[in-house]
Design an enzyme around this catalytic site. Sequence first.
Site, PDB file in Angstrom:
ATOM      1  N   HIS A 134       0.828  -1.388  -0.008  1.00 30.71           N
ATOM      2  CA  HIS A 134       0.009   0.070  -0.005  1.00 30.71           C
ATOM      3  C   HIS A 134       0.890   1.111  -0.036  1.00 30.71           C
ATOM      4  O   HIS A 134       1.621   1.719   1.171  1.00 30.71           O
ATOM      5  CB  HIS A 134      -0.786   0.077   1.380  1.00 30.71           C
ATOM      6  CG  HIS A 134      -1.750   1.100   1.241  1.00 30.71           C
ATOM      7  ND1 HIS A 134      -3.196   1.176   1.631  1.00 30.71           N
ATOM      8  CD2 HIS A 134      -1.689   2.651   1.465  1.00 30.71           C
ATOM      9  CE1 HIS A 134      -3.686   2.423   1.659  1.00 30.71           C
ATOM     10  NE2 HIS A 134      -2.886   3.108   1.387  1.00 30.71           N
ATOM     11  N   HIS A 188       1.446   5.366  -1.676  1.00 30.88           N
ATOM     12  CA  HIS A 188       1.031   6.515  -2.669  1.00 30.88           C
ATOM     13  C   HIS A 188       2.245   7.073  -3.190  1.00 30.88           C
ATOM     14  O   HIS A 188       3.221   7.523  -2.598  1.00 30.88           O
ATOM     15  CB  HIS A 188       0.365   7.647  -1.924  1.00 30.88           C
ATOM     16  CG  HIS A 188      -0.802   7.016  -1.024  1.00 30.88           C
ATOM     17  ND1 HIS A 188      -2.045   7.324  -1.580  1.00 30.88           N
ATOM     18  CD2 HIS A 188      -0.900   6.557  -0.043  1.00 30.88           C
ATOM     19  CE1 HIS A 188      -3.085   6.624  -0.714  1.00 30.88           C
ATOM     20  NE2 HIS A 188      -2.442   6.222   0.130  1.00 30.88           N
ATOM     21  N   LYS A 203      -9.729  -0.170  -5.403  1.00 30.48           N
ATOM     22  CA  LYS A 203      -9.531   0.487  -4.418  1.00 30.48           C
ATOM     23  C   LYS A 203     -11.009   1.191  -3.793  1.00 30.48           C
ATOM     24  O   LYS A 203     -11.727   2.034  -4.589  1.00 30.48           O
ATOM     25  CB  LYS A 203      -8.703   1.711  -4.189  1.00 30.48           C
ATOM     26  CG  LYS A 203      -8.549   2.257  -2.914  1.00 30.48           C
ATOM     27  CD  LYS A 203      -7.894   1.539  -2.052  1.00 30.48           C
ATOM     28  CE  LYS A 203      -7.953   2.291  -0.616  1.00 30.48           C
ATOM     29  NZ  LYS A 203      -6.499   2.814  -0.108  1.00 30.48           N
ATOM     30  N   HIS A 243     -10.133   1.428   1.961  1.00 31.49           N
ATOM     31  CA  HIS A 243     -10.084   2.485   3.239  1.00 31.49           C
ATOM     32  C   HIS A 243     -11.087   2.425   4.172  1.00 31.49           C
ATOM     33  O   HIS A 243     -12.102   2.906   4.017  1.00 31.49           O
ATOM     34  CB  HIS A 243      -9.764   3.756   2.675  1.00 31.49           C
ATOM     35  CG  HIS A 243      -9.702   4.838   3.793  1.00 31.49           C
ATOM     36  ND1 HIS A 243      -8.553   5.507   3.796  1.00 31.49           N
ATOM     37  CD2 HIS A 243     -10.427   5.382   4.701  1.00 31.49           C
ATOM     38  CE1 HIS A 243      -8.412   6.300   4.723  1.00 31.49           C
ATOM     39  NE2 HIS A 243      -9.399   6.285   5.251  1.00 31.49           N
ATOM     40  N   HIS A 260      -4.465  -0.349   6.197  1.00 30.16           N
ATOM     41  CA  HIS A 260      -3.877   0.429   7.290  1.00 30.16           C
ATOM     42  C   HIS A 260      -4.770   0.374   8.438  1.00 30.16           C
ATOM     43  O   HIS A 260      -5.228   1.363   9.022  1.00 30.16           O
ATOM     44  CB  HIS A 260      -3.501   1.771   6.874  1.00 30.16           C
ATOM     45  CG  HIS A 260      -4.718   2.455   6.014  1.00 30.16           C
ATOM     46  ND1 HIS A 260      -5.730   2.679   6.175  1.00 30.16           N
ATOM     47  CD2 HIS A 260      -4.404   3.048   4.785  1.00 30.16           C
ATOM     48  CE1 HIS A 260      -6.686   3.165   5.198  1.00 30.16           C
ATOM     49  NE2 HIS A 260      -5.694   3.552   4.423  1.00 30.16           N
ATOM     50  N   ASP A 303       1.577   2.905   3.422  1.00 31.80           N
ATOM     51  CA  ASP A 303       0.691   3.967   3.279  1.00 31.80           C
ATOM     52  C   ASP A 303       1.592   5.289   3.298  1.00 31.80           C
ATOM     53  O   ASP A 303       1.136   6.238   3.843  1.00 31.80           O
ATOM     54  CB  ASP A 303      -0.456   3.963   4.547  1.00 31.80           C
ATOM     55  CG  ASP A 303      -1.421   4.901   4.050  1.00 31.80           C
ATOM     56  OD1 ASP A 303      -1.633   5.307   2.607  1.00 31.80           O
ATOM     57  OD2 ASP A 303      -2.071   5.483   4.968  1.00 31.80           O
TER      58      ASP A 303
HETATM   59  C1  NCD Z   1      -3.519   9.255   2.017  1.00 38.15           C
HETATM   60  C2  NCD Z   1      -2.803  10.112   0.896  1.00 38.15           C
HETATM   61  O1  NCD Z   1      -2.479  11.461   1.473  1.00 38.15           O
HETATM   62  O2  NCD Z   1      -2.958  10.090  -0.380  1.00 38.15           O
HETATM   63  N1  NCD Z   1      -3.321   9.841   3.642  1.00 38.15           N
HETATM   64  C3  NCD Z   1      -3.347   9.211   4.576  1.00 38.15           C
HETATM   65  O3  NCD Z   1      -3.363   9.945   5.535  1.00 38.15           O
HETATM   66  N2  NCD Z   1      -3.090   8.154   4.652  1.00 38.15           N
HETATM   67  C4  NCD Z   1      -4.718   8.802   1.631  1.00 38.15           C
HETATM   68  C5  NCD Z   1      -5.178   7.506   2.303  1.00 38.15           C
HETATM   69  O4  NCD Z   1      -4.446   6.472   2.324  1.00 38.15           O
HETATM   70  O5  NCD Z   1      -5.918   7.811   3.425  1.00 38.15           O
HETATM   71 ZN    ZN Z   2      -3.437   5.219   1.765  1.00 38.96          ZN
END
Ligand code: NCD
Ligand code: ZN
Length: 344
Positions: A11, A13, A97, A134, A172, A245
Amino acid sequence: MIEIAQPDDWHVHLRDGPMLGRVAGETARQFGRAIVMPNLDPPVQTTEEAVAYRQRILKSLPENSSFEPLMTLYLTAETTAAEIQRAADSGVVFGVKLYPKGATTNAEAGVDRLDKMAPLLEAMERYRLPLLIHGESTDPHCDVFDREEVFLEEWLAPTVERHAGLRVVFEHITTKKAVDYVSEAPDRVGATLTPQHLLLNRNALFAGGLRPHHYCLPVLKRERDRQALLAAATSGDSHFFLGTDSAPHSRSSKESACGCAGIYSAPIALELYAQAFASVDALERLEGFASHFGADFYGLPRNRQKRKLRRSAWTVSENPSGDSDAPQVFWAGQSLDYQLVDEG
Ligand code: NCD
Ligand code: ZN
């Protein structure tokens, strides 16, 4: 020194544009593969968009990198069963997702009810494409610290029950309730755990003042929750696997009157997990959690290469790039007891 099979991040970003260029190499240095979140603006909704995004990620990597991005689609009211089939057949998309509408960063295009989604969930069952969730309620009356529990009761558990062939990752997770649910769930349900939720409780948000770099969603919870998460991660139970995450935001958008949610951990992710596992004397369980169980869940081969973590105390740099608006790395200025040895 400890040696484990090359870990993957289930996971992450990676963003797009200049931020992608800045962060993708960090994830690629630590991990063999990663499940890449689709919450770009606009979101990655089709297989075609996922293929194009994957190309942009590959282009942003150092030339010798063997890192494999595993793509995901963002579920919206417009997603069709045909698109699910295309995604499953593509060999490029590994999950779909689900963001409850408005739950987190770039979740405005998310889903506000699941009952109408039954045909899509059936398509995911049919084509064996996991649903990555999520798990937070977006009811404005729900206390922020109860959102995961309420979502679990109202959305997640009924969906898992109704769709007996659906593979689900509860992403998460942050609470003991979620740990208890997942450990009793069938093997088609998994959960990812972040380094911050294993290392910190919600006091860290207010330690001596407001700490925006400890703010993510779902928000940090109580110490008893952290202990339950760490016990799950180090238990050897294959329901639980690594998902950082890592969610970079520019420093100015975090240190703001309305700061963004997201913690950027990619550059030191494995060191953070090693720290958490060592804190309960469970380093021998790190390999299963970091390198085996996620691959097994997704039906992918385990990595054959090995990685080493050297035991040596070091301090995480406050601002390695020198750019004052670069995303702040989690744990900056604090020390860690393990350091990942670079390959080659
Ligand atoms: C994530 C993001 O910034 O894209 N932020 C976070 O606090 N985890 C989005 C997410 O996974 O909730
Ligand atoms: Zn995330």
